[in-house]
Design a protein around this motif. Structure first.
Motif, PDB file in Angstrom:
ATOM      1  N   GLN A  64       0.787  -1.169  -0.002  1.00 21.27           N
ATOM      2  CA  GLN A  64       0.039  -0.075   0.148  1.00 21.27           C
ATOM      3  C   GLN A  64       0.924   1.324  -0.001  1.00 21.27           C
ATOM      4  OE1 GLN A  64      -2.758   0.239   3.311  1.00 21.27           O
ATOM      5  NE2 GLN A  64      -3.737   2.003   2.342  1.00 21.27           N
ATOM      6  N   ASN A  65       1.836   1.292   0.640  1.00 21.03           N
ATOM      7  CA  ASN A  65       2.786   2.450   0.896  1.00 21.03           C
ATOM      8  C   ASN A  65       3.665   2.664  -0.755  1.00 21.03           C
ATOM      9  OD1 ASN A  65       2.041   3.014   3.387  1.00 21.03           O
ATOM     10  ND2 ASN A  65       3.841   1.799   4.280  1.00 21.03           N
ATOM     11  N   GLU A  66       3.991   1.403  -1.223  1.00 16.21           N
ATOM     12  CA  GLU A  66       4.584   1.445  -2.429  1.00 16.21           C
ATOM     13  C   GLU A  66       3.855   1.991  -3.406  1.00 16.21           C
ATOM     14  OE1 GLU A  66       7.119  -1.329  -5.297  1.00 16.21           O
ATOM     15  OE2 GLU A  66       5.668  -2.377  -3.980  1.00 16.21           O
ATOM     16  N   HIS A  67       2.219   1.798  -3.489  1.00 14.24           N
ATOM     17  CA  HIS A  67       1.290   2.089  -4.471  1.00 14.24           C
ATOM     18  C   HIS A  67       1.278   3.668  -4.003  1.00 14.24           C
ATOM     19  CE1 HIS A  67      -2.120   2.562  -7.062  1.00 14.24           C
ATOM     20  NE2 HIS A  67      -2.897   3.145  -5.855  1.00 14.24           N
ATOM     21  N   PHE A  68       1.227   4.093  -2.957  1.00 17.45           N
ATOM     22  CA  PHE A  68       1.156   5.678  -2.644  1.00 17.45           C
ATOM     23  C   PHE A  68       2.177   6.495  -3.089  1.00 17.45           C
ATOM     24  CE2 PHE A  68       1.820   9.145   0.324  1.00 17.45           C
ATOM     25  CZ  PHE A  68       0.752   9.887   0.038  1.00 17.45           C
ATOM     26  N   LEU A  69       3.717   5.852  -2.912  1.00 12.92           N
ATOM     27  CA  LEU A  69       4.720   6.394  -3.570  1.00 12.92           C
ATOM     28  C   LEU A  69       4.673   6.644  -5.021  1.00 12.92           C
ATOM     29  CD1 LEU A  69       7.205   5.257  -0.849  1.00 12.92           C
ATOM     30  CD2 LEU A  69       6.363   7.374  -0.776  1.00 12.92           C
ATOM     31  N   ARG A  70       4.260   5.401  -5.582  1.00 17.69           N
ATOM     32  CA  ARG A  70       4.105   5.386  -7.393  1.00 17.69           C
ATOM     33  C   ARG A  70       3.182   6.730  -7.690  1.00 17.69           C
ATOM     34  NH1 ARG A  70       4.250  -0.757  -8.846  1.00 17.69           N
ATOM     35  NH2 ARG A  70       6.446  -1.027  -8.341  1.00 17.69           N
ATOM     36  N   VAL A  71       2.076   6.735  -6.928  1.00 15.27           N
ATOM     37  CA  VAL A  71       1.089   7.563  -7.235  1.00 15.27           C
ATOM     38  C   VAL A  71       1.661   9.229  -7.009  1.00 15.27           C
ATOM     39  CG1 VAL A  71      -1.279   8.664  -6.860  1.00 15.27           C
ATOM     40  CG2 VAL A  71      -0.859   6.075  -6.927  1.00 15.27           C
ATOM     41  N   VAL A  72       2.171   9.322  -6.038  1.00  9.14           N
ATOM     42  CA  VAL A  72       2.762  10.491  -5.729  1.00  9.14           C
ATOM     43  C   VAL A  72       4.053  11.008  -6.864  1.00  9.14           C
ATOM     44  CG1 VAL A  72       4.123  11.721  -4.067  1.00  9.14           C
ATOM     45  CG2 VAL A  72       2.167  10.740  -3.407  1.00  9.14           C
ATOM     46  N   LYS A  73       4.977  10.096  -7.037  1.00 12.25           N
ATOM     47  CA  LYS A  73       5.812  10.278  -8.128  1.00 12.25           C
ATOM     48  C   LYS A  73       5.183  10.561  -9.139  1.00 12.25           C
ATOM     49  CE  LYS A  73       9.833   7.956  -9.697  1.00 12.25           C
ATOM     50  NZ  LYS A  73      10.758   6.813  -9.507  1.00 12.25           N
TER      51      LYS A  73
ATOM     52  N   ARG B  81       2.226  11.779 -10.170  1.00  9.40           N
ATOM     53  CA  ARG B  81       1.422  13.131  -9.970  1.00  9.40           C
ATOM     54  C   ARG B  81       2.570  14.446 -10.194  1.00  9.40           C
ATOM     55  NH1 ARG B  81      -3.387  12.618  -5.830  1.00  9.40           N
ATOM     56  NH2 ARG B  81      -4.553  11.029  -7.078  1.00  9.40           N
ATOM     57  N   PHE B  82       3.672  13.855  -9.421  1.00  7.52           N
ATOM     58  CA  PHE B  82       4.709  14.941  -9.444  1.00  7.52           C
ATOM     59  C   PHE B  82       5.553  15.296 -10.603  1.00  7.52           C
ATOM     60  CE2 PHE B  82       9.469  16.125  -8.810  1.00  7.52           C
ATOM     61  CZ  PHE B  82       9.078  17.354  -8.350  1.00  7.52           C
ATOM     62  N   ARG B  83       5.407  14.162 -11.373  1.00  9.67           N
ATOM     63  CA  ARG B  83       6.210  13.944 -12.791  1.00  9.67           C
ATOM     64  C   ARG B  83       5.227  14.845 -13.722  1.00  9.67           C
ATOM     65  NH1 ARG B  83       8.103   8.227 -14.233  1.00  9.67           N
ATOM     66  NH2 ARG B  83       9.325   8.564 -12.800  1.00  9.67           N
ATOM     67  N   VAL B  84       4.051  14.362 -13.742  1.00  8.98           N
ATOM     68  CA  VAL B  84       2.946  15.215 -14.518  1.00  8.98           C
ATOM     69  C   VAL B  84       2.986  16.674 -14.054  1.00  8.98           C
ATOM     70  CG1 VAL B  84       0.707  15.299 -15.157  1.00  8.98           C
ATOM     71  CG2 VAL B  84       1.623  13.214 -15.024  1.00  8.98           C
ATOM     72  N   TRP B  85       2.971  17.108 -12.954  1.00 11.71           N
ATOM     73  CA  TRP B  85       3.159  18.438 -12.509  1.00 11.71           C
ATOM     74  C   TRP B  85       4.315  19.146 -12.910  1.00 11.71           C
ATOM     75  CZ3 TRP B  85       6.189  21.272  -9.358  1.00 11.71           C
ATOM     76  CH2 TRP B  85       6.086  22.696  -8.893  1.00 11.71           C
ATOM     77  N   ARG B  86       5.431  18.425 -12.962  1.00 10.18           N
ATOM     78  CA  ARG B  86       6.835  18.874 -13.377  1.00 10.18           C
ATOM     79  C   ARG B  86       6.840  19.315 -14.811  1.00 10.18           C
ATOM     80  NH1 ARG B  86      11.524  14.877 -12.116  1.00 10.18           N
ATOM     81  NH2 ARG B  86      10.599  14.343 -14.041  1.00 10.18           N
ATOM     82  N   GLY B  87       6.205  18.509 -15.543  1.00 10.48           N
ATOM     83  CA  GLY B  87       6.086  18.481 -17.117  1.00 10.48           C
ATOM     84  C   GLY B  87       5.348  19.567 -17.622  1.00 10.48           C
ATOM     85  N   GLN B  88       4.677  20.174 -16.813  1.00  9.43           N
ATOM     86  CA  GLN B  88       3.678  21.147 -17.433  1.00  9.43           C
ATOM     87  C   GLN B  88       4.133  22.470 -17.337  1.00  9.43           C
ATOM     88  OE1 GLN B  88      -0.125  20.103 -15.530  1.00  9.43           O
ATOM     89  NE2 GLN B  88      -0.420  18.373 -16.787  1.00  9.43           N
ATOM     90  N   ARG B  89       5.270  22.752 -16.613  1.00 15.06           N
ATOM     91  CA  ARG B  89       5.715  24.054 -16.165  1.00 15.06           C
ATOM     92  C   ARG B  89       7.253  23.891 -16.346  1.00 15.06           C
ATOM     93  NH1 ARG B  89       2.253  24.733 -12.735  1.00 15.06           N
ATOM     94  NH2 ARG B  89       1.324  22.905 -13.070  1.00 15.06           N
ATOM     95  N   PRO B  90       7.968  25.194 -16.582  1.00 13.40           N
ATOM     96  CA  PRO B  90       9.427  25.203 -16.430  1.00 13.40           C
ATOM     97  C   PRO B  90       9.897  24.753 -15.033  1.00 13.40           C
ATOM     98  CG  PRO B  90       8.483  27.229 -16.552  1.00 13.40           C
ATOM     99  CD  PRO B  90       7.414  26.531 -16.634  1.00 13.40           C
ATOM    100  N   PHE B  91      10.014  23.470 -14.705  1.00  5.92           N
ATOM    101  CA  PHE B  91      10.428  23.181 -13.368  1.00  5.92           C
ATOM    102  C   PHE B  91      11.791  23.632 -13.043  1.00  5.92           C
ATOM    103  CE2 PHE B  91      12.374  20.132 -10.448  1.00  5.92           C
ATOM    104  CZ  PHE B  91      11.481  20.447  -9.368  1.00  5.92           C
ATOM    105  N   TRP B  92      12.670  23.060 -13.892  1.00  6.73           N
ATOM    106  CA  TRP B  92      14.122  23.251 -13.501  1.00  6.73           C
ATOM    107  C   TRP B  92      14.449  24.800 -13.535  1.00  6.73           C
ATOM    108  CZ3 TRP B  92      16.290  19.464 -11.267  1.00  6.73           C
ATOM    109  CH2 TRP B  92      15.730  18.550 -11.443  1.00  6.73           C
TER     110      TRP B  92
END
Length: 180
Positions: free
Chosen positions: A9-18, A20-31
């Motif tokens: 369950q924790n592994e699933h939660f971490l994958r979901v968070v990762k 979502r963060f990857r999608v959020w990061r890809g939609q804006r000039p993160f770096w």
């Protein structure tokens, strides 16, 4: 899920968070935002820092300490703006580059060139960033002609349809239809 395997369950939660963060990061000039924020920190910090070596205190206090603090805070704010309001990324990038250049004479050679270079790179990345295309837009287009059997239907009457001319002539005559 059994009580014996709570790690899944924790592994699933971490994958979901990762993900979502990857999608959020890809939609804006993160770096660009990250480099700009990291550039603002040394510019604001070094004029107020003091280093203690035994009983001796080494302070980098300058007369432009307030200017350094303002430049550093503005760079951090511009970095956050790049993240959360990426529509103004070009303005934020140009402003970050200008503030980095101004930090050279004002703030101990731009935070000993560390903050200057990071803010300069962040501003340039922000100007150069372009939003990616949606996944649906990248799908190959159909080779069928637009007039073919799979062509989408257009709702409502067409331009050459007789109902349009009847309604137009009826409206021009004050609501009376000339046909009947």
């Amino acid at each position: 899920m059994s009580a014996e395997s709570p790690g899944q369950q924790n592994e699933h939660f971490l994958r979901v968070v990762k993900r979502r963060f990857r999608v959020w990061r890809g939609q804006r000039p993160f770096w660009a935002g990250l480099f700009t924020i990291l550039g603002g920190i040394p510019i604001a910090y070094f004029p107020y820092a003091s280093l203690k070596i035994g009983h001796m205190t080494l302070a980098m206090a300058t007369t432009a300490g307030a200017g350094s603090l303002i430049i550093g805070v503005l760079l951090v704010t511009l970095g956050l703006t790049m993240w959360f309001h990426h529509i103004v990324r070009v303005f934020a990038g140009v402003a970050a580059i200008l503030l980095a250049l101004i930090s050279l004479p004002v703030s101990n050679i731009g935070g000993f060139l560390i903050g200057f270079l990071l803010a300069l790179i962040g501003g340039a990345l922000s100007i150069a960033w372009a939003p990616g295309k949606a996944a649906e837009a990248e799908a190959p287009a159909s080779s069928a002609p637009a007039d073919g059997p799979d062509a989408p239907l257009v709702p409502g009457p067409q331009v050459g349809d007789s109902t349009i001319t009847q309604k137009t002539s009826a409206h021009a005559e004050g609501g009376r239809n000339s046909a009947g």
